[in-house]
Write an enzyme that holds these catalytic residues in place. Structure first.
Site, short mmCIF file in Angstrom:
data_model
loop_
_atom_site.label_atom_id
_atom_site.label_comp_id
_atom_site.label_asym_id
_atom_site.label_seq_id
_atom_site.Cartn_x
_atom_site.Cartn_y
_atom_site.Cartn_z
N THR A 15 1.11 -10.39 11.96
CA THR A 15 2.29 -10.28 12.81
C THR A 15 2.05 -9.39 14.02
OG1 THR A 15 3.73 -10.63 10.90
CG2 THR A 15 4.72 -9.62 12.85
N GLU A 192 10.04 -6.40 1.19
CA GLU A 192 8.91 -7.08 0.55
C GLU A 192 9.31 -7.57 -0.84
OE1 GLU A 192 6.08 -7.59 2.07
OE2 GLU A 192 6.32 -6.26 3.80
N LYS A 207 5.51 8.59 7.04
CA LYS A 207 5.85 8.80 8.45
C LYS A 207 6.25 10.24 8.71
CE LYS A 207 7.26 3.98 8.88
NZ LYS A 207 8.39 3.03 8.89
#
Length: 434
Positions: A15, A192, A207
Site C-alpha cells: 500500500t 486487522e 509510537k
C-alpha cells in the site's frame, strides 16, 4: 561532473510503496524544483514479480533479490516500506554499511532498534529518516527535531492509533458494544484480522517510544512504556464518562517533570471541550507542550496509502537536499540526555473509578475513608442502582493522586466484602496540558 539524478531503491510495493511510486512519478517537476536534482526509482524489491498491481512499473525495476538494491553502487537511497523487524533490520543495516541513505516507515523497527540503526548511520555518515513511522501524514517527528530545537518539551499527549480511535468514536456516537464495532472495523479494513497490536495499545506504545525519545532527547525503550488497550472499555464506561462531561480516548502520554519522565498508553477520560475530544474516526492528533511556545497541536490522517507515502517522500526530499548541500549524516542528534524514569509515587493524575458494591448503609463512607487514608479526595460521585436494585454502582472521579496511592486503594478494595467488583479504572486528563 556532478550527478543530476538521485536513484532510489524501494523495498516493498504494498500500500505505502505503491503510494511512494505514485507521488514520485506524478510530482517530478515539483521534486526537481525543490531539490535541484531528479529523483528516479531504480529498483523495487517485491516478493512476487507476477502479482497484479494498481500502478504501471517498468519490468526492469522489479526484483525479488534484495542484493540487487543493497549492493548496487548506482542506488543512493533505500526506502524501506516492507514493515516488520526481520529482514527489514538486516536490509537497512546492510544499506548503511554500503553508504546508502535510508528512509523508513517502520515504527516497530525504530521503536525496538532505532538506537542501533542511528548509531550505524552516524558511523557511515548517512541520513536515516522515519517521519512516516508515527501518525502517517502528520509531520510530527520533524517538528520535534527541528521546530522545537530551541524549546524544551515538557509534555506530549495524543491519539496515535486510528483503529482504536475509530472503535471508540463509534462506541461513543452509537452506544455500541466493543465487540460489534471491532467486527465492523475489521470488515471495513480499519482493523486487522488479528487486531491485538492495535486494540491492546502495542502500536501506540511503539509510537510513543519514538516520540518521547525525540522529544525528550533521551532513549526510551518500548518496555518502559506502560501500555493498556481498549478491549476492556464498555459502552457503560463511555456513557458514565459522558454524563460526567468526559470523552474516552486511547491516549499516549509522555511527560517530563524535573528531568524525570513517564510514558504510557491507556484509555483516558478527557473533558468534552478539550480539542482531542473532537478528534474522531481514523484521524490522529498530537498535543505538544513546550516551555517557550506553550501548547501546539498536530492533526491529520494517521494512515493510508497517500498520507503515509507523502511523509516518506518528504523524508526522501530532505535526503536529496542534504546530498545537494553535502551535509548528509550531519543533521541527526542521537539521544544525549540521561534517562530518569518516574517512580509510581511521582506519576500524578486524576482517576475515574467504577465500583459494584453492596447496597447497604455506610458503604460510601467506608470507600471515602479508604481513599482519605491514601490521601485521595473526590471531585465527583454518582451512585446508581445495579442488578435490579440488589446492588449499587458507584462512579467516582478523584482529584489528582499518585499512581502508587491508587494501586494501594484498589488493592484494599479487593479485600473489602462490601465491594463486589472494581469494574473500571481510567486516567482522567484535565482541561489543558500544562
Amino acid at each position: 561532473m556532478e550527478k543530476q539524478t538521485v536513484n532510489v531503491g524501494l523495498l516493498g510495493l504494498g500500500t505505502v510503496g505503491t503510494g511512494v511510486v505514485r507521488i514520485i512519478q506524478g510530482h517530478q517537476e515539483d521534486l526537481q524544483k525543490q531539490t535541484g536534482l531528479g529523483i528516479n526509482i531504480h529498483k523495487i524489491l517485491v516478493q512476487d514479480k507476477d502479482k497484479p498491481r494498481s500502478i504501471d512499473t517498468v519490468s526492469e525495476w522489479i526484483t525479488t533479490d534484495a542484493n540487487e538494491l543493497l549492493s548496487d553502487p548506482l542506488i543512493d537511497v533505500i526506502v524501506e516500506v516492507i514493515g516488520g523487524i526481520s529482514p527489514a533490520k538486516e536490509y537497512i543495516l546492510q544499506a548503511l554499511e554500503h553508504g546508502k541513505h535510508v528512509v523508513t516507515a517502520n515504527k516497530d523497527l525504530m521503536a525496538l532498534h532505532g538506537a542501533e540503526i542511528l548509531q550505524k548511520a552516524q558511523e557511515r555518515g548517512c541520513d536515516v529518516f522515519y517521519e512516516a513511522s508515527v501518525a502517517g501524514g502528520i509531520p510530527i517527528l520533524r517538528a520535534l527535531v527541528e521546530g522545537f530545537s530551541s524549546d524544551r518539551i515538557t509534555k506530549m499527549m495524543g491519539i496515535v492509533n486510528g483503529t482504536t480511535n475509530y472503535i471508540l468514536t463509534k462506541m461513543t456516537q452509537e452506544g455500541a458494544d466493543y465487540a460489534e464495532v471491532l467486527k465492523e472495523a475489521q470488515e471495513l479494513g480499519y482493523a486487522e484480522a488479528d487486531p491485538t497490536s492495535d486494540v491492546e495499545g502495542l502500536d501506540a506504545a511503539r509510537k510513543m517510544a519514538i516520540l518521547s525519545t525525540l522529544g525528550f532527547r533521551a532513549s526510551v525503550d518500548l518496555a518502559e512504556v506502560d501500555a493498556k488497550g481498549i478491549s476492556s472499555v464498555t459502552k457503560e464506561d463511555i456513557a458514565y464518562g459522558k454524563k460526567l462531561g468526559y470523552v474516552v480516548k486511547l491516549l499516549g502520554l509522555a511527560r517530563r517533570d524535573d528531568d524525570e519522565i513517564e510514558v504510557s498508553v491507556q484509555p483516558t477520560m478527557i473533558p468534552k471541550e478539550h480539542p482531542l475530544a473532537s478528534v474522531n474516526g481514523v484521524f490522529n492528533a498530537v498535543y505538544v507542550h513546550g516551555e517557550a511556545v506553550g501548547e501546539t497541536m498536530f492533526y491529520g490522517p494517521g494512515a493510508g496509502e497517500l498520507p503515509t507515502a507523502t511523509a516518506v517522500v518528504s523524508d526522501l526530499v530532505t535526503v536529496v537536499k542534504n546530498k545537494k548541500l553535502g551535509v548528509n549524516g550531519r543533521g541527526m542528534v542521537a539521544p544525549y540526555k540521561e534517562k530518569k524514569l518516574k517512580t509510581d509515587d511521582k506519576k500524578l493524575s486524576k482517576y475515574f473509578l467504577r465500583l459494584i458494591v453492596a447496597d447497604e448503609r455506610g458503604v460510601l463512607a467506608q470507600i471515602t475513608k479508604i481513599l482519605a487514608d491514601a490521601d485521595i479526595s473526590l471531585e465527583q460521585v454518582l451512585q446508581q442502582p445495579y442488578n435490579g436494585g440488589k446492588q449499587a454502582e458507584i462512579i467516582m472521579v478523584t482529584h489528582v493522586a499518585a499512581k502508587s496511592s491508587l494501586d494501594q486503594v484498589i488493592g484494599t478494595f479487593s479485600d473489602l466484602s462490601v465491594i463486589k467488583e472494581v469494574k473500571s479504572c481510567y486516567r482522567v486528563e484535565g482541561g489543558s496540558v500544562e
